[in-house]
Design an enzyme around this catalytic site. Sequence first.
Site, PDB file in Angstrom:
ATOM      1  N   PHE A   1       0.058  10.454  -7.464  1.00  0.00           N
ATOM      2  CA  PHE A   1       0.069   9.042  -7.112  1.00  0.00           C
ATOM      3  C   PHE A   1      -0.683   8.196  -8.142  1.00  0.00           C
ATOM      4  O   PHE A   1      -0.684   7.005  -8.050  1.00  0.00           O
ATOM      5  CB  PHE A   1      -0.544   8.825  -5.726  1.00  0.00           C
ATOM      6  CG  PHE A   1       0.176   9.610  -4.653  1.00  0.00           C
ATOM      7  CD1 PHE A   1       1.548   9.651  -4.629  1.00  0.00           C
ATOM      8  CD2 PHE A   1      -0.522  10.307  -3.693  1.00  0.00           C
ATOM      9  CE1 PHE A   1       2.223  10.378  -3.646  1.00  0.00           C
ATOM     10  CE2 PHE A   1       0.135  11.033  -2.696  1.00  0.00           C
ATOM     11  CZ  PHE A   1       1.508  11.070  -2.697  1.00  0.00           C
TER      12      PHE A   1
ATOM     13  N   TRP B   1       2.394   1.644  -3.367  1.00  0.00           N
ATOM     14  CA  TRP B   1       1.377   2.098  -4.317  1.00  0.00           C
ATOM     15  C   TRP B   1       1.311   3.618  -4.346  1.00  0.00           C
ATOM     16  O   TRP B   1       1.076   4.223  -5.402  1.00  0.00           O
ATOM     17  CB  TRP B   1       0.016   1.532  -3.914  1.00  0.00           C
ATOM     18  CG  TRP B   1      -1.141   2.049  -4.720  1.00  0.00           C
ATOM     19  CD1 TRP B   1      -1.600   1.569  -5.906  1.00  0.00           C
ATOM     20  CD2 TRP B   1      -1.996   3.162  -4.399  1.00  0.00           C
ATOM     21  NE1 TRP B   1      -2.689   2.308  -6.335  1.00  0.00           N
ATOM     22  CE2 TRP B   1      -2.944   3.290  -5.432  1.00  0.00           C
ATOM     23  CE3 TRP B   1      -2.045   4.054  -3.325  1.00  0.00           C
ATOM     24  CZ2 TRP B   1      -3.926   4.270  -5.420  1.00  0.00           C
ATOM     25  CZ3 TRP B   1      -3.030   5.038  -3.319  1.00  0.00           C
ATOM     26  CH2 TRP B   1      -3.950   5.134  -4.354  1.00  0.00           C
ATOM     27  N   HIS B   2       1.548   4.253  -3.196  1.00  0.00           N
ATOM     28  CA  HIS B   2       1.458   5.715  -3.125  1.00  0.00           C
ATOM     29  C   HIS B   2       2.592   6.410  -3.871  1.00  0.00           C
ATOM     30  O   HIS B   2       2.433   7.558  -4.307  1.00  0.00           O
ATOM     31  CB  HIS B   2       1.455   6.177  -1.669  1.00  0.00           C
ATOM     32  CG  HIS B   2       0.132   6.028  -0.999  1.00  0.00           C
ATOM     33  ND1 HIS B   2      -0.297   4.843  -0.444  1.00  0.00           N
ATOM     34  CD2 HIS B   2      -0.880   6.913  -0.789  1.00  0.00           C
ATOM     35  CE1 HIS B   2      -1.502   5.006   0.068  1.00  0.00           C
ATOM     36  NE2 HIS B   2      -1.886   6.242  -0.125  1.00  0.00           N
ATOM     37  N   GLY B   3       3.734   5.776  -3.997  1.00  0.00           N
ATOM     38  CA  GLY B   3       4.822   6.432  -4.695  1.00  0.00           C
ATOM     39  C   GLY B   3       6.054   5.558  -4.771  1.00  0.00           C
ATOM     40  O   GLY B   3       6.292   4.704  -3.912  1.00  0.00           O
TER      41      GLY B   3
ATOM     42  N   SER C   1       0.834  -1.205   0.000  1.00  0.00           N
ATOM     43  CA  SER C   1       0.000   0.000   0.000  1.00  0.00           C
ATOM     44  C   SER C   1       0.868   1.255   0.000  1.00  0.00           C
ATOM     45  O   SER C   1       0.582   2.222  -0.719  1.00  0.00           O
ATOM     46  CB  SER C   1      -0.923  -0.004   1.216  1.00  0.00           C
ATOM     47  OG  SER C   1      -1.643   1.206   1.302  1.00  0.00           O
TER      48      SER C   1
END
Length: 473
Positions: free
Chosen positions: A473, A324-326, A321
Site C-alpha cells: 500500500f 489510498w489503500h489500493g 481512505s
Amino acid sequence: MVFSSVIFLFYFLPIFMIVYHLLPHGIKNYWALLASLLFYAWGAPVFVFTIIGVIFIDFYIVKYLNTSTHKPTRQALLALSIILKLVFLVYFKYANFFIDNINVVFESIGVSSLHWVKVIMPIGISFFTFQAITYSVDVYRGVHKPLKKVTDYLLYIFLFPQLIAGPIVLFSEIADDLEDRKKNENYENKLMGFFRFVIGLSKKVLVANVLAVQADYAFSLAENDLNSTIAWVGIFAYTFQIYFDFSGYSDMAIGLGRMMGFKFPENFDNPYISQNITEFWRRWHITLGRFMRNYLYIPLGGNKVSVKRLYFNLAFVFIVSGFWHGAAWNFMLWGAFHGLFLILDRLFLVKFLEKLGKVPAILLTFFLTLMGWVIFRAESLNQVGYYIKTMFMPKFEYQYFDNQFWAMLVLAMIFGFITAFGFGRKLQQFFFYTNNLKSAQLSVYFVIVVILFVLSTAGIVASGFNPFIYYRF
C-alpha cells in the site's frame, strides 16, 4: 528488506545500531540517512533517485513558502508542493488502474484500447507521500519552522523504521528530534525500544504468518471450490492476520525509533474491542485517521457544516481512505462501507449499541468489521459477492486445520479481546507502556523477550520470505 528477515535481524540492524551509538551526535543523522537509503534501495533501487529528486525540489519550495510574506504566493507555493507529491503518488499508484478502466470502457463500445507500459509502484509510496504533505502544510500553518538541512528532510521521509508502512508521523511531532534528540538517547529508551521491537516481531512471525496460510488459501479458491467452513475460518484468520501483521510492524517501528531517540506515535489501540465503527476508527491505524481528519476532513469543513454536508464529508473522506489503500474498486467499496456505518453511528447506531450493552456491542461491531475485511481482502468485486454469499449459505463441510493454526487463532482472539477487561488492560500496560522497571520486573520482561526472539528467529529461518501486508500500500 523486511524487519522479519535474517539479513535485517543479524546483519543490517546490529551493524547500524553499533555504528549509530558510537558516532558523535553531529553526524548520527548522516549515518541514519545513509542506512535508510540502503534499506529502501535493497527492495526498490530504481526509485531511490526519483524520490530524492522530488524531495529536493519540495524542500526548496517549502523553504521559499516559509520566507514569503505574500499570502497569495504562499498559497500558490503550498498548492505547488502538494500537487508535486500527489502527481507522483497518482502516477505511480493509480495510472494502471485508470488506464485499465478506460480500456474496459473503450472495449465495451468497440474502440481500440490504449497501449500502456505498466507502471511499477514504489514500496511505501502512500506513507511517505502523506508524511511529505504534512511537512508542507505544517510549515504553511506555522505549526513548525521548516528544517534547515535538506538531508534532515530526506531523513524524515526515508527514516527506515517507519518508511514502508508507517506509522504516519506528522512533521511537527518529529521535527525537533530530527535536529536534536540527545535527551531521548538513554539506556531506558534503548532497552524498552528493543523489547517493543521483539514483541512486534513475534506478533508478525508467530501469529500473523501462521494465520496467513489459511487466509490466503481461502481467498485463492474459486467459487465452486469454496465452502462455508473454509470461508468463515478464512476470514477469521485474515481478520487477526492483518491486525497482528500491521500492529506488529508498528510495534517494531516504534521500538526501533525509540532505540534511536525518536518517539513515534501509537498506531493501534485494541481495535477489536470497539463498541461501534466510530470507535473502531479511533483505535485502528490511528495515524491514518488522524491525517485524514487534520488534512482532509477539517479543511472540508469538518463538523462545522450542514448535516447533509457533514455526511458527504464523512463518506468522501472514507472513500478516499479506501482508495489510498489500493488502486482497486474493492478498496473504494471498503471505504464506502465504513463511511456508511460512520454516518449510521451519528444517526442512531451508537445509541442503539449503547442500549445493547458492552459485550453485544463489541460482538456486533466486530462482525461488521469482519464483513468489511472480506471486501478489503478480496481480489475483485465478483469475489466479494461470492465469498459473502458462501459464508451465509448452508454449505458447511468438514475441513482439517492443523493444531498450530488453531492454537495461533485462539491466541490471537484472546489477545484481540483481552483488553476489554481490567486485567487485560493491566497486562498491556506492563508490556507496552511501563517505564522505570524494577529489577524483578525487568528480569521477567527479559526472559519473555528472549524466548519470543528465539522462537521468532526460528520461525523466520523456517518460513523464508514473509512480507508485511501493508508493504503493497
